[in-house]
Design a protein around this motif. Structure first.
Motif, PDB file in Angstrom:
ATOM      1  N   ASP A   5       0.833  -1.202   0.000  1.00  0.00           N
ATOM      2  CA  ASP A   5       0.000   0.000   0.000  1.00  0.00           C
ATOM      3  C   ASP A   5       0.871   1.258   0.000  1.00  0.00           C
ATOM      4  O   ASP A   5       0.592   2.219  -0.715  1.00  0.00           O
ATOM      5  N   ALA A   6       1.926   1.236   0.797  1.00  0.00           N
ATOM      6  CA  ALA A   6       2.834   2.383   0.853  1.00  0.00           C
ATOM      7  C   ALA A   6       3.513   2.603  -0.494  1.00  0.00           C
ATOM      8  O   ALA A   6       3.623   3.735  -0.965  1.00  0.00           O
ATOM      9  N   SER A   7       3.933   1.522  -1.134  1.00  0.00           N
ATOM     10  CA  SER A   7       4.576   1.637  -2.446  1.00  0.00           C
ATOM     11  C   SER A   7       3.618   2.203  -3.480  1.00  0.00           C
ATOM     12  O   SER A   7       4.004   3.061  -4.292  1.00  0.00           O
ATOM     13  N   ARG A   8       2.376   1.771  -3.453  1.00  0.00           N
ATOM     14  CA  ARG A   8       1.380   2.305  -4.382  1.00  0.00           C
ATOM     15  C   ARG A   8       1.139   3.792  -4.133  1.00  0.00           C
ATOM     16  O   ARG A   8       1.038   4.585  -5.072  1.00  0.00           O
ATOM     17  N   LEU A   9       1.043   4.175  -2.890  1.00  0.00           N
ATOM     18  CA  LEU A   9       0.836   5.575  -2.544  1.00  0.00           C
ATOM     19  C   LEU A   9       2.009   6.439  -3.024  1.00  0.00           C
ATOM     20  O   LEU A   9       1.812   7.497  -3.619  1.00  0.00           O
ATOM     21  N   ILE A  10       3.209   5.966  -2.794  1.00  0.00           N
ATOM     22  CA  ILE A  10       4.395   6.705  -3.242  1.00  0.00           C
ATOM     23  C   ILE A  10       4.406   6.816  -4.762  1.00  0.00           C
ATOM     24  O   ILE A  10       4.698   7.880  -5.313  1.00  0.00           O
ATOM     25  N   THR A  15       3.856  10.204  -9.560  1.00  0.00           N
ATOM     26  CA  THR A  15       3.194  10.482 -10.830  1.00  0.00           C
ATOM     27  C   THR A  15       2.529  11.849 -10.801  1.00  0.00           C
ATOM     28  O   THR A  15       2.656  12.641 -11.741  1.00  0.00           O
ATOM     29  N   THR A  16       1.843  12.154  -9.722  1.00  0.00           N
ATOM     30  CA  THR A  16       1.175  13.449  -9.596  1.00  0.00           C
ATOM     31  C   THR A  16       2.178  14.590  -9.646  1.00  0.00           C
ATOM     32  O   THR A  16       2.005  15.552 -10.396  1.00  0.00           O
ATOM     33  N   TRP A  21       3.802  19.448 -11.737  1.00  0.00           N
ATOM     34  CA  TRP A  21       4.563  20.546 -11.143  1.00  0.00           C
ATOM     35  C   TRP A  21       4.677  21.745 -12.072  1.00  0.00           C
ATOM     36  O   TRP A  21       4.554  22.873 -11.627  1.00  0.00           O
ATOM     37  N   ARG A  22       4.877  21.526 -13.349  1.00  0.00           N
ATOM     38  CA  ARG A  22       5.009  22.652 -14.286  1.00  0.00           C
ATOM     39  C   ARG A  22       3.716  23.475 -14.335  1.00  0.00           C
ATOM     40  O   ARG A  22       3.750  24.701 -14.302  1.00  0.00           O
ATOM     41  N   ARG A  40      15.428  20.896 -11.898  1.00  0.00           N
ATOM     42  CA  ARG A  40      16.312  19.843 -11.362  1.00  0.00           C
ATOM     43  C   ARG A  40      15.761  19.210 -10.093  1.00  0.00           C
ATOM     44  O   ARG A  40      16.149  18.099  -9.734  1.00  0.00           O
ATOM     45  N   ALA A  41      14.861  19.881  -9.430  1.00  0.00           N
ATOM     46  CA  ALA A  41      14.254  19.304  -8.229  1.00  0.00           C
ATOM     47  C   ALA A  41      13.234  18.231  -8.575  1.00  0.00           C
ATOM     48  O   ALA A  41      12.898  17.392  -7.739  1.00  0.00           O
ATOM     49  N   PHE A  42      12.766  18.237  -9.819  1.00  0.00           N
ATOM     50  CA  PHE A  42      11.714  17.307 -10.234  1.00  0.00           C
ATOM     51  C   PHE A  42      12.131  16.369 -11.348  1.00  0.00           C
ATOM     52  O   PHE A  42      11.601  15.275 -11.457  1.00  0.00           O
TER      53      PHE A  42
END
Length: 51
Positions: A5-10, A15-16, A21-22, A40-42
């Protein structure tokens, strides 16, 4: 929360962030120069680093 579940959430969060971000920066008044300055942060090799 299970490890799966944690891996799916991450994965969903990654992806989001990487797809939005742009748009978010631009919607908040960011310029092309701003996008270039913080990209470079993303967008970098190793973003998905797992030990």
């Amino acid at each position: 929360m299970s490890r799966d579940d944690a891996s799916r959430l991450i994965d969903q969060m990654k992806t989001t962030v990487s797809t939005r971000w742009r748009t978010v920066v631009t919607e908040c008044g960011g310029t092309e120069a701003d996008l270039n300055a913080i990209s470079r942060a993303f967008d970098y090799e190793g973003f998905e680093y797992t030990p």
